[in-house]
Each structure stands twice: as C-alpha cells, then as structure tokens.
Design an enzyme around this catalytic site. Structure first.
Site, PDB file in Angstrom:
ATOM      1  N   SER A  29      10.311   5.533   2.758  1.00 25.44           N
ATOM      2  CA  SER A  29      10.568   4.377   1.911  1.00 25.44           C
ATOM      3  C   SER A  29      10.520   3.065   2.688  1.00 25.44           C
ATOM      4  O   SER A  29       9.494   2.715   3.263  1.00 25.44           O
ATOM      5  CB  SER A  29      11.908   4.567   1.190  1.00 25.44           C
ATOM      6  OG  SER A  29      12.086   3.633   0.171  1.00 25.44           O
ATOM      7  N   ASP A  62       8.069  -2.043  -1.348  1.00 21.83           N
ATOM      8  CA  ASP A  62       8.420  -1.406  -0.078  1.00 21.83           C
ATOM      9  C   ASP A  62       7.335  -0.397   0.290  1.00 21.83           C
ATOM     10  O   ASP A  62       6.301  -0.297  -0.379  1.00 21.83           O
ATOM     11  CB  ASP A  62       9.807  -0.772  -0.137  1.00 21.83           C
ATOM     12  CG  ASP A  62       9.866   0.474  -1.007  1.00 21.83           C
ATOM     13  OD1 ASP A  62       8.983   0.633  -1.872  1.00 21.83           O
ATOM     14  OD2 ASP A  62      10.786   1.281  -0.829  1.00 21.83           O
ATOM     15  N   ASP A  87       6.773   2.771   0.081  1.00 16.48           N
ATOM     16  CA  ASP A  87       6.258   3.770  -0.856  1.00 16.48           C
ATOM     17  C   ASP A  87       6.204   3.244  -2.279  1.00 16.48           C
ATOM     18  O   ASP A  87       5.934   4.001  -3.209  1.00 16.48           O
ATOM     19  CB  ASP A  87       7.050   5.073  -0.783  1.00 16.48           C
ATOM     20  CG  ASP A  87       8.491   4.941  -1.260  1.00 16.48           C
ATOM     21  OD1 ASP A  87       9.030   3.821  -1.207  1.00 16.48           O
ATOM     22  OD2 ASP A  87       9.078   5.958  -1.668  1.00 16.48           O
ATOM     23  N   ASP A 124       8.309   2.305  -4.505  1.00 15.04           N
ATOM     24  CA  ASP A 124       9.234   2.666  -5.581  1.00 15.04           C
ATOM     25  C   ASP A 124      10.308   1.608  -5.782  1.00 15.04           C
ATOM     26  O   ASP A 124      11.166   1.755  -6.651  1.00 15.04           O
ATOM     27  CB  ASP A 124       9.855   4.048  -5.360  1.00 15.04           C
ATOM     28  CG  ASP A 124      10.787   4.119  -4.157  1.00 15.04           C
ATOM     29  OD1 ASP A 124      10.806   3.158  -3.363  1.00 15.04           O
ATOM     30  OD2 ASP A 124      11.486   5.141  -4.004  1.00 15.04           O
TER      31      ASP A 124
END
Length: 447
Positions: free
Chosen positions: A103, A242, A244, A246
């Site tokens: 992340s 960010d 990834d 999400d």
C-alpha cells in the site's frame, strides 16, 4: 483460532525479511490452495495482482509455486490497483484473489492481501485457518493435477472500463485540468488513461515506476509535490493515489488538501439528499475527526464507528446494509461500485460533482471545521509490547483524565507496521499536544 502473521490488511513487512520471504509466500500459497481446493471435483483458480515494487516478482513466483503445487490454476495480472483484484476475482470465477502490495509503505516493504470469491477481503477467521494450515503438513497434488499458470494481459483494461462505467454517461471532463499523482505505483497507467478518455486535460505525476520509487516523495501520503504542480499549471483539482490505488486524497485549486473525512462528508450529504445513502449511515473508523461526526449529526446522518482498517469498515457496511464508508487516510468504500476502497473511483465521483454543480474543488472539498487533532507514531522492535509497560499505562490513564469532557484519546498498535500510534483531539491544542507528548515520551522510554 488466532492470527500471528495476518494484521489489519493481510501480511506485511520488509521484503526478504520474515514474514515477507519467498519461503513464507510459498507456504502461504500452498496453504491457501489447500484451503480453497478442499472440493477437488472441480477446477479451482486464483487471480494474482501486484503493484510496482521490485520484490513483487519474487513474491508472485513463490505464491504461484505454492498454489500450483496444490492443484490451483493461477491467473497472473500485470501491475494493477488493489481494487482491480477485488473486481476480477468474481469476474473470472476465481476462488481466491491475491494482491501483492504494501500500500502506502516504502518500496522496501511488501505485503499480501487475500480476497474471497465474492471479491471482498477474507475474514479474520478464514485467514486464521490458512495460517494454521501453513504450520501443518500440507498435502500436495498428484503430478497429473499440478496447477497451471497463465498471464491475463487485458485485466488492467477490464478494470479501466469498470472504473469509467461509474462516471455518469451524460457528463464529460472537457475543460477540466486535473493533476493526478499515481505514486509511481499500480495506477500509473490506469489513472491517466481513465481521466484522458473522459475528456480531462491530464497532468500526470508519479508515472515512472522503477521498482524502488513507489510512494517516494509522492502519492497520497506526500501530496506537497502535487499541490505545487497544481499551482504551477493552474489546475482545477488534484487526485493523489497511494501505491496500490486503494486510497486517495484530493487537492483543491489553491493547493489545500482534503482527506478522507472531507471526501466522505461530501458524498454522505449528497447521497443522503438524493435518497441514495442506505440506512442514512456512514461507516468510518475511530480515527475519523470529531468534526466529521458533528457535521453528519447536523445532517441527520449516523456515523457508525469501526476499528481501524478498511476491511473492518467493509464488514460493518455489509452487516448493516450500508453503501458508503471509509477512513480518514483516504480509503473510500462505495459498495455500489466496488468491493474495497478505490481511490480512482472516489476521485471520479468528486469530479462528477464538480462538473454537475459547476462548483470549484475548494467549495466542494471542505465541508466542516476539523477539531484540532495530533497524531504521532513511535516505532518499536517486532515482538516488543510497549503498551504493557506500567509507565505507559499510567501516562495513558493520566491523559484520558486530562481530556475528559473536552476531547478524546486513542492509542493503538498499527496493524501494518511496527508502530504505536498516539492520537488526540481537543479544542485546547496546547492541552492536547501536552497529553500526546507525555504518552509518546513514555512509549519511547519503554522501547
């Protein structure tokens, strides 16, 4: 059954260091394969996505070896956002989805997130069962039943089309200059493409991943560069994702940041006014600002508080039948559109509001006055338990007493990093800061 490897968002740690080693990934793949292939009368498959970290390829190969050794067929995606795995797992009729990502963490870290056949993250109970299998003697498939692995080259484009489908067809982004910071992460191709196809004048940043620069001075945790670019090019709005993709934070035309709380406030009010907010309730974590709670109360909207972690937000949403939730950090979950937080979809819904209303980002993005809040982190050695120290417990008790009736205090161990997070809110900033500093000092002494 308890979990030791799994935290609030899967397994996470420094690459090539326990637990993020090829050996652990291999055993996790075999254990997950064994768990989901208990009925061997049908074919079983798993979807694997990853972000742009160098270590992702090592972990992907180890997981694939473990999964195929138990008879699971593996579908490998190119680097894709985490929500793409949530989308493609049920679409491809897979038993399991895996996202390899840490992340917002630095490139040296990595992680493994597991999704069920419905596209939602696995429950704590299922993760605990998989972890227990990892410690057991895992039966392997006969030679003729070893699984196959293949690349799925259009997975990213299926995700792009899904994201675009959430944007009202009668609207266009023509005339809107948008800065998008992809954090040199998983959305480096998808985000600029989506915005361009919908008509925006796109200024893309963080779109040159090299395996080591994900989240490095960019993205949702470092929005300063995007804010400067907005002022430089005269953009109308900025979208910061960010690693990834999400989570998201937004930046208005003046360079001011709007976090997840402000974004949720806008969506909750709009959806409530339109009769779309199920249960007239927003699910958010204990970290969300008291100002959000007051704003929602004024709008007769219920704030349902959850534990920290977007998975717990989603669990509360599913249990209560709610369709909007998220975190202050920028996870925005809209279950009408996705099974997990999706920064790009959330950004598009904000742009839709700008186009629909003709209002500026600064007008839409700041809906309430935040109560002063301070958050400090203290790093500790893995295996240590600083919160159990008597001096720390005494400092926490004293802080709670000082803030009684005028603020709130939250101390917790991070579920994704070896950090103790100390957060306080109060109108009296001097008092709040003093309380946090006292507790941080006690924790630092204990580590």
């Amino acid at each position: 059954m308890t979990r030791k490897l799994f935290g609030t968002d899967g397994v996470r740690g420094r690459a090539n260091t326990y637990p993020m080693t090829a050996e652990i990934a291999l055993r996790m793949g075999a254990a997950a394969g064994r768990y989901f292939r208990r009925d061997s009368s049908i074919a079983h498959r798993v979807v694997i996505g990853k972000d742009t970290r160098l270590s992702g390829y090592m972990i992907e190969n180890a997981l694939t070896a473990g999964l195929t050794s138990t008879g699971m067929n593996v579908l490998l995606l190119s680097p894709v956002p985490t929500p793409a795995v949530g989308l493609l797992t049920p679409s491809m009729r897979a038993d399991l989805g895996i996202m390899i990502s840490a992340s917002h963490n630095p490139a040296e870290d990595n992680g493994i997130k597991l999704f069920g056949p419905d596209g939602f993250k696995l429950s704590d109970e299922v993760e605990a069962e998989i972890e227990a299998l990892m410690a057991s003697d895992i039966p392997l498939a006969p030679a003729a039943e070893i699984g196959r692995a293949k690349h799925v080259y259009d997975g990213l484009f299926r995700y792009i089309e899904r994201v675009k489908s959430t944007f009202p067809t009668e609207l266009r982004l023509d005339g809107l200059k948008v800065v998008v910071d992809c954090a040199n992460g998983a959305a480096y191709r998808a985000a600029p493409e989506v915005l361009w196809e919908l008509g925006a004048d796109v200024v893309a940043m963080g779109v040159e991943p090299d395996g080591l620069n994900i989240n490095l001075g960019c993205g949702s945790t470092k929005p300063e560069a995007a804010a400067a670019k907005i002022r430089e090019v005269g953009a109308h709005v900025g979208i910061c994702l960010d690693g990834d993709a999400d989570r998201v934070v937004l930046i208005d035309e003046t360079g001011q940041v709007a976090d997840g709380d402000q974004i949720m406030a806008l969506f909750a009010k709009r959806w409530a006014d339109e009769g779309r907010l199920k249960g007239r309730t927003l699910a958010a974590t204990v970290m969300s600002n008291l100002g959000l709670e007051r704003f929602l109360a004024d709008e007769s909207i219920v704030l349902h508080r959850t534990a920290v972690g977007d998975r717990y937000v989603v669990e509360a949403m599913r249990a209560g039948g709610f369709n909007l939730g998220g975190e202050q950090s920028g996870h925005i979950v809209m279950t009408d559109y996705a099974t997990t937080g999706d920064g790009l979809i959330a950004g598009l819904q904000f742009l839709a509001e700008m186009v629909r209303t003709g209002q500026s980002a600064s007008t839409l993005a700041h809906n309430f006055e935040t109560v002063p809040q301070v958050l400090k982190n203290v790093r500790f050695d893995v295996g240590a338990a600083p919160l159990d120290a008597p001096a720390v417990q005494a400092a926490i008790a004293a802080g709670e007493e000082r803030l009684t009736g005028s603020g709130r205090l939250l101390i917790r161990k991070s579920g994704t990093e070896p950090l103790i997070r100390v957060m306080a809110e109060a109108e009296d900033e001097a008092l709040m800061t003093a309380v946090v500093d006292d507790i941080v000092g006690a924790v630092e002494d204990a580590v």
